[in-house]
Design an enzyme around this catalytic site. Structure first.
Site, PDB file in Angstrom:
ATOM      1  N   CYS A  92      48.415  48.257  38.670  1.00 62.51           N
ATOM      2  CA  CYS A  92      47.174  48.353  39.441  1.00 62.51           C
ATOM      3  C   CYS A  92      47.244  49.412  40.529  1.00 62.51           C
ATOM      4  O   CYS A  92      46.352  50.246  40.666  1.00 62.51           O
ATOM      5  CB  CYS A  92      46.772  47.003  40.021  1.00 62.51           C
ATOM      6  SG  CYS A  92      47.904  46.334  41.268  1.00 62.51           S
ATOM      7  N   HIS A 151      46.822  42.869  44.389  1.00 61.10           N
ATOM      8  CA  HIS A 151      46.114  43.615  43.342  1.00 61.10           C
ATOM      9  C   HIS A 151      45.111  44.570  43.971  1.00 61.10           C
ATOM     10  O   HIS A 151      44.572  44.304  45.046  1.00 61.10           O
ATOM     11  CB  HIS A 151      45.401  42.633  42.411  1.00 61.10           C
ATOM     12  CG  HIS A 151      44.789  43.277  41.211  1.00 61.10           C
ATOM     13  ND1 HIS A 151      45.543  43.895  40.230  1.00 61.10           N
ATOM     14  CD2 HIS A 151      43.495  43.424  40.832  1.00 61.10           C
ATOM     15  CE1 HIS A 151      44.730  44.379  39.299  1.00 61.10           C
ATOM     16  NE2 HIS A 151      43.488  44.101  39.645  1.00 61.10           N
ATOM     17  N   HIS A 163      40.231  48.816  36.787  1.00 62.31           N
ATOM     18  CA  HIS A 163      41.585  48.518  37.262  1.00 62.31           C
ATOM     19  C   HIS A 163      42.537  48.284  36.106  1.00 62.31           C
ATOM     20  O   HIS A 163      42.118  48.038  34.973  1.00 62.31           O
ATOM     21  CB  HIS A 163      41.572  47.301  38.200  1.00 62.31           C
ATOM     22  CG  HIS A 163      41.051  46.042  37.592  1.00 62.31           C
ATOM     23  ND1 HIS A 163      41.553  44.811  37.902  1.00 62.31           N
ATOM     24  CD2 HIS A 163      40.064  45.799  36.684  1.00 62.31           C
ATOM     25  CE1 HIS A 163      40.906  43.862  37.240  1.00 62.31           C
ATOM     26  NE2 HIS A 163      39.998  44.442  36.499  1.00 62.31           N
TER      27      HIS A 163
END
Length: 198
Positions: A92, A151, A163
């Protein structure tokens, strides 16, 4: 960009790929091909159309962000790879870092550090803003939310974002809008912060 051992695009000469956004110096040009400088052998040739002069690299303005998001969208389905920073595999924060660095913005490597490096966003996320998620729910105190970031995603503007996620083990689009078919409740419930990088 596909790399070849000779200045021709043929399967017999194909030896690999150069990752997205990697800076290279052109040592020689022949027709529509360019030989890039590198230490190894054989020489590497790439199609000129796959190279972008540094002077034409997108800037972090509206047009540059739109161009970068369009290019990053081409990586839909690229596998999730912990520590990955290229189209061979992204995690990520590597995905967010690649998008920002393509526009000349340097970000820390990890999601929590990226969050603290950005400026808070008030209101709806704009294209190119980064959305940060964590182990605490959105109704937790800010200090707790920011201390538990795990994240990051790149905003497409409004409620949508792109993402690299372990949930599907790849790059994908999601939304914070419960009416959207790409909505994931966990992401909305665990949104910790939105940041911009001027």
């Amino acid at each position: 960009a596909q790399a070849y051992t000779r200045p021709q695009e043929s399967v017999e000469c194909l030896v690999g790929r150069l990752p997205f956004g990697v800076p290279v110096n052109v040592a020689e040009r022949r027709g529509e091909m360019a030989r890039v400088n590198w230490e190894g052998t054989p020489p590497l040739w790439v199609a000129e159309r796959d190279l972008l002069p540094m002077t034409e690299r997108p800037r972090p303005d509206a047009a540059g962000i739109a161009r970068t998001l369009e290019l990053m969208s081409r990586f839909m389905g690229v596998p999730y790879l912990w520590g990955g920073e290229t189209p061979f595999g992204f995690d990520c924060s590597g995905f967010a870092q690649a998008a920002m660095e393509f526009m000349g913005l340097r970000l820390p490597r990890d999601a929590d550090l990226q969050c603290f490096a950005g400026q808070p966003v008030e209101g709806e996320p704009r294209p190119g803003d980064l959305l940060f998620f964590g182990d605490k729910t959105a109704d937790a105190p800010e200090a707790e939310r920011l201390g538990a970031i795990t994240h990051v995603a790149v905003s497409s503007g409004g409620t949508e974002f792109i993402h690299a996620t372990q949930i599907t083990w790849g790059v994908q689009r999601n939304s914070l809008n419960p009416a959207s078919p790409i909505y994931r409740p966990w992401l909305k419930e665990h949104l910790a912060a939105v940041r911009t990088f001027p």
